[in-house]
Scaffold this motif. Structure first.
Motif, mmCIF file in Angstrom:
data_model
loop_
_atom_site.group_PDB
_atom_site.id
_atom_site.type_symbol
_atom_site.label_atom_id
_atom_site.label_comp_id
_atom_site.label_asym_id
_atom_site.label_seq_id
_atom_site.Cartn_x
_atom_site.Cartn_y
_atom_site.Cartn_z
ATOM 1 N N SER A 74 18.521 22.387 57.338
ATOM 2 C CA SER A 74 19.332 22.676 56.155
ATOM 3 C C SER A 74 20.805 22.467 56.478
ATOM 4 O O SER A 74 21.299 22.885 57.536
ATOM 5 C CB SER A 74 19.098 24.112 55.687
ATOM 6 O OG SER A 74 17.770 24.275 55.238
ATOM 7 N N SER A 98 15.200 10.579 57.375
ATOM 8 C CA SER A 98 15.660 11.570 56.400
ATOM 9 C C SER A 98 17.164 11.748 56.528
ATOM 10 O O SER A 98 17.754 11.385 57.556
ATOM 11 C CB SER A 98 14.944 12.907 56.587
ATOM 12 O OG SER A 98 15.417 13.585 57.726
ATOM 13 N N THR A 153 5.494 14.538 62.714
ATOM 14 C CA THR A 153 6.861 15.023 62.830
ATOM 15 C C THR A 153 7.076 15.434 64.281
ATOM 16 O O THR A 153 6.139 15.488 65.084
ATOM 17 C CB THR A 153 7.109 16.215 61.910
ATOM 18 O OG1 THR A 153 6.280 17.314 62.348
ATOM 19 C CG2 THR A 153 6.776 15.872 60.458
ATOM 20 N N THR A 172 17.769 10.870 61.815
ATOM 21 C CA THR A 172 18.397 11.431 60.611
ATOM 22 C C THR A 172 19.852 10.983 60.535
ATOM 23 O O THR A 172 20.512 10.788 61.560
ATOM 24 C CB THR A 172 18.355 12.966 60.610
ATOM 25 O OG1 THR A 172 19.176 13.465 61.673
ATOM 26 C CG2 THR A 172 16.922 13.474 60.784
ATOM 27 N N SER A 181 7.648 6.903 51.866
ATOM 28 C CA SER A 181 7.577 8.200 51.192
ATOM 29 C C SER A 181 6.215 8.313 50.519
ATOM 30 O O SER A 181 5.521 7.316 50.305
ATOM 31 C CB SER A 181 8.702 8.357 50.164
ATOM 32 O OG SER A 181 8.571 7.398 49.132
ATOM 33 N N ARG A 201 14.461 17.797 55.711
ATOM 34 C CA ARG A 201 13.134 17.185 55.648
ATOM 35 C C ARG A 201 12.869 16.498 56.977
ATOM 36 O O ARG A 201 13.709 15.750 57.478
ATOM 37 C CB ARG A 201 13.049 16.161 54.511
ATOM 38 C CG ARG A 201 11.651 15.541 54.355
ATOM 39 C CD ARG A 201 11.597 14.609 53.147
ATOM 40 N NE ARG A 201 12.410 13.421 53.331
ATOM 41 C CZ ARG A 201 12.002 12.309 53.941
ATOM 42 N NH1 ARG A 201 10.779 12.256 54.446
ATOM 43 N NH2 ARG A 201 12.800 11.267 54.055
ATOM 44 N N SER A 207 23.169 13.136 47.986
ATOM 45 C CA SER A 207 21.878 13.801 47.900
ATOM 46 C C SER A 207 21.906 14.698 46.673
ATOM 47 O O SER A 207 22.532 15.766 46.684
ATOM 48 C CB SER A 207 21.600 14.626 49.161
ATOM 49 O OG SER A 207 20.385 15.325 49.037
#
Length: 802
Positions: free
Chosen positions: A770, A765, A298, A713, A615, A782, A667
């Motif tokens: 958040s 992602s 990450t 993202t 994933s 994520r 989502s």
């Protein structure tokens, strides 16, 4: 404990038979001619429909051919831009590379790595030597590699379900004649159902008319050693049949972390021409390679550890991150027989039957509860075969085993009449894929007794413990028709085509509690229209209207999935399995001469944009598709190349693209506010600068690539910075030394000044932080993961023909 992964015995026998035939014919059928061949005529790009003698078979891709060369490695010193800009004639944006460029690169690099300098291409390297097919990223105009159709000698060579182009599995670099990339569209006659982002076509070398051979020895950084040998039979007797066979071996250490990546590869081709335009080939290749996964960080992990973030080199009790547990092995057998029959002067029949067989496994370290694990939604009871560690759990290898059998045939009939050419044909494909997962126990030294699932951990009832046990059968039926009309002394060409593709998938899942039978059927009508006009013999304008289709990739979307640790269902089948569809327009201009220019502007609209990502499923990384909704992309691309001038050939390419999301993405029970956000994996600017030199003896090539900042993202709340990479090659060749024809030494310096960088997006992602959804709920973030590029490498190669 060492692991052995042996190729099928029938494959070994087939290779031995072919190689023996080539060696026998080499030994006594023809004499070597060591005189240099004459330079080729002007290289000309060609369209797939043979409306005139310049155009190749209707069933094949558009590509550039080089008929002869003055050097043993195939270079001619004639292609503009140092081999990066062969002239094109297709009525769409299209780029290519020839031996003049391919031969100057490290022989370890795959075709995906070789096209990194072409406009619109974003190559996310994961190792400096370009040896890792399984962990690298490729996008063209923002569309990833699963949306780019891959053809090897006209055969759809990517795995039909996962669509990742394992390009190094089909041919060694020395045997690649040319590579052509069509950005944003594909041939109407191509046997592809995923080419919304373009078409990558690789052409293999033809056997030589005279007996001889070529040897290439390479050594370099990370304990690299590579040996390549090709033998040409020349004409066998007076049969008109020519052939070659080659073998290569390569091994190198991982550029970060522990482990080696051995590879064995075989190529062979038999060719025969007869009559007025009839020809056939028998192509065979075999590839076996093993490697260990490099851990994808990450952004937080990268900032904390840099290139040191990876799997561990030494095993301790319960260590699931030990590198030997993260293994990938793959064996592929490829057979094809492209054939063209000249039935009459106006009527031509093209056939291309093929068969591809792949076996292998992917593995990752994990832990199992010895008494609390689940088989689907049913308790597994007390597990048999594992050793309980100090943490009270069984350390195991989660092994994803697979077998893939892919066969098919394309057939087309071309009729030339007057100013028209009518082509009609069909493509049929049958694909059988089995995918049982297994768990193998890890011993005290970190070794597993078998990675292929032959000695797995068992449930209390004696069944192999599994996360999924799937079997898929896919059938593809495609029909196409294309009419091409020429006027104004062939300066104006109008083309209209229609293709209909039908994909049927039937899936079974033997996991307890899962839906046993599932499937999907897709139908896609695909019209295409194009026009080109030659303003002068050196200037052309074109317009192209195209449509594209891509079925979802991966089997995970079609299976119910359960947690091995809790037995709870964590995904339902048939989620997000709508196919992607695109409509695109292009307008372009080309100029050929001492200075070569190709420029185009484009616009694309997508529905059900399919985003390929990875994933974790019970310890195994699996491929799946995310439905990215609608997307709009507009942009422009340019490339400029100079024909050799005082032995120098510069090259410049670039792309600007503005791609945005058209929808908010779902989502759970809410929607992420992504409408209007920039598309992932789509840097706004990218470009390349190159300069080559070749005076017949001394040669060299320099390339500099830039990739702009790239979002990972859909919410655009995380991205990687832009980066620049540079490569340099230099060498010297002689004309003739005894039996050695064009012996040379070459040095490749890769990733100059780049110790490590984030080169691309591994897993995407919706949002990294958040985010408040459209309906007010909080959607947890994520973190995406990334490919790590870089690491300087040097490769020295000594080669010669004979």
């Amino acid at each position: 404990m060492p692991r052995v992964f042996l190729p099928p015995s029938d494959t070994t026998f087939l290779f031995a038979l072919l190689l023996t035939a080539a060696l026998t014919s080499f030994g006594g059928m023809a004499e070597a001619d060591t005189a240099p061949e004459p330079p080729p005529k002007q290289i000309e790009d060609q369209e797939s429909d043979k409306e005139d003698p310049r155009l190749p078979s209707a069933h094949g891709p558009e590509y550039v051919t080089v008929k002869s060369s003055a050097t043993a490695d195939g270079t001619t010193h004639h292609t503009p831009g140092g081999g990066l800009m062969p002239p094109q004639k297709a009525p769409r944006a299209q780029s290519g590379i020839t031996r003049d460029f391919i031969a100057r690169q490290s022989p370890t690099e795959s075709p995906v790595a070789l096209i990194a300098s072409l406009p619109g291409v974003i190559y996310a390297a994961n190792d400096p030597l370009g040896t890792n097919d399984d962990q690298q990223g490729l996008s063209v105009r923002g569309l990833d590699q699963t949306e780019i159709g891959y053809l090897f000698e006209g055969v759809p060579a990517a795995p039909p379900l996962f669509l990742t182009p394992y390009t190094s599995a089909t041919a060694d670099t020395e045997n690649i004649r040319s590579i052509t990339l069509t950005q944003g569209s594909s041939d109407a006659t191509a046997p592809l159902y995923n080419a919304v982002g373009g078409q990558l076509s690789v052409q293999m070398a033809q056997p030589k008319k005279n007996a001889g051979g070529f040897i290439d020895l390479s050594y370099g950084s990370y304990a690299l050693n590579r040996e390549f040998l090709r033998l040409d039979s020349g004409e066998i007797g007076h049969s008109g049949i020519t052939s070659f066979a080659s073998f290569s071996y390569r091994d190198a250490a991982q550029w970060r972390g522990a482990g080696h990546s051995p590879r064995y590869h075989i190529d062979s081709r038999l060719a025969k021409e007869w009559g007025q335009g009839s020809k056939t080939s028998l192509i065979f290749s075999y590839n076996w390679q093993r490697q260990f996964y490099l851990r994808a960080p990450t952004k937080t992990q990268w900032q904390a550890n840099g290139t040191h973030f990876n799997y561990t080199s030494h095993y301790t009790d319960g260590d699931t991150a030990y590198y030997l547990l993260q293994e990938n092995a793959r064996a592929q057998t490829f057979i094809a027989a492209p054939t063209e029959f000249a039935l009459t002067k106006q009527l031509h029949l093209s056939l291309n039957p093929y068969f591809i067989y792949v076996t292998g496994y992917d593995s990752y370290g994990t832990t199992l509860d010895p008494t609390g694990s689940y088989q689907g939604n049913q308790p597994a009871g007390t597990l048999q075969g594992g050793t309980i560690g100090k943490n009270g759990l069984i350390t195991a290898v989660a092994t994803d085993t697979f077998k893939q059998a892919h066969s098919g045939i394309t057939a087309s009939l071309r009729w030339d009449y007057g100013h028209n050419t009518l082509t009609a044909g069909t493509w049929y494909s049958y694909y059988d894929f089995s995918n049982p997962s297994r768990y193998a126990a890890v011993n005290a030294q970190g070794g597993a007794n078998n990675m292929q699932g032959y000695q797995p951990i068992l449930t209390q009832t004696g069944e192999p413990l599994t996360s999924y046990n799937s079997h898929l059968v896919q059938q593809v039926n495609a029909l196409f028709v294309q009419e091409r009309f020429r006027a104004l002394s062939n300066r104006l060409t109008l083309s209209a085509a229609f293709r209909a593709i039908m994909v049927t998938r039937t899936i079974s899942n033997a996991l307890p509690g899962a839906r046993y039978r599932n499937g999907a059927s897709y139908f896609s009508p695909q019209p295409q229209v194009s026009a080109s006009y030659d303003i002068t013999p050196h200037d052309q304008v074109f317009i192209n209207g195209t449509t594209g289709f891509r079925a979802p990739s991966g089997i995970s979307n079609y299976n119910d999935r359960f947690s091995v640790s809790t037995g709870k269902q964590n995904r339902s089948a048939t989620a997000d399995t709508k196919p992607e569809y695109s409509i695109g327009e292009e307008l372009g201009y080309r100029h050929t001469g001492p200075v070569n220019i190709a420029a185009s502007v484009f616009n694309y609209n997508f529905t059900n944009r399919q985003i390929s990502t990875t994933s974790s499923l019970n310890g195994v990384m699996v491929t799946e598709s995310i439905n990215g909704g609608g997307q709009t992309a507009r942009g422009a691309q340019l490339e400029v190349g100079l024909s050799p001038w005082h032995h120098f050939s510069p090259y410049v390419s670039g792309q600007y693209i503005h791609a945005t999301l058209d929808n908010n993405l779902r989502s759970g029970t809410d929607y992420v506010p992504t409408k209007g956000k920039k598309a992932i994996r789509t840097p706004t600017f990218s470009g390349s600068i190159g300069l080559s030199y070749d005076n017949g003896h001394a040669f060299g090539q320099f390339s500099l690539n830039y990739v702009g900042p790239t979002y990972s993202t859909f919410m655009n709340d995380e991205r990687i910075p832009g980066f620049t990479t540079a490569n340099l090659s230099m060498g010297y060749r002689l004309k003739q030394v005894g039996f050695a024809r064009s012996p040379q030494i070459q040095l490749n310096l890769i990733n100059l000044g780049q110790p490590g960088y984030l080169s691309g997006v591994n897993s995407v992602s919706f949002n990294a932080k958040s985010t408040k959804g459209i309906y007010g709920s909080t959607i947890a973030g994520r973190a995406p993961t990334y490919f790590v590029g870089g690491g300087f490498a040097g490769v020295v190669s000594v080669s010669t023909g004979f």
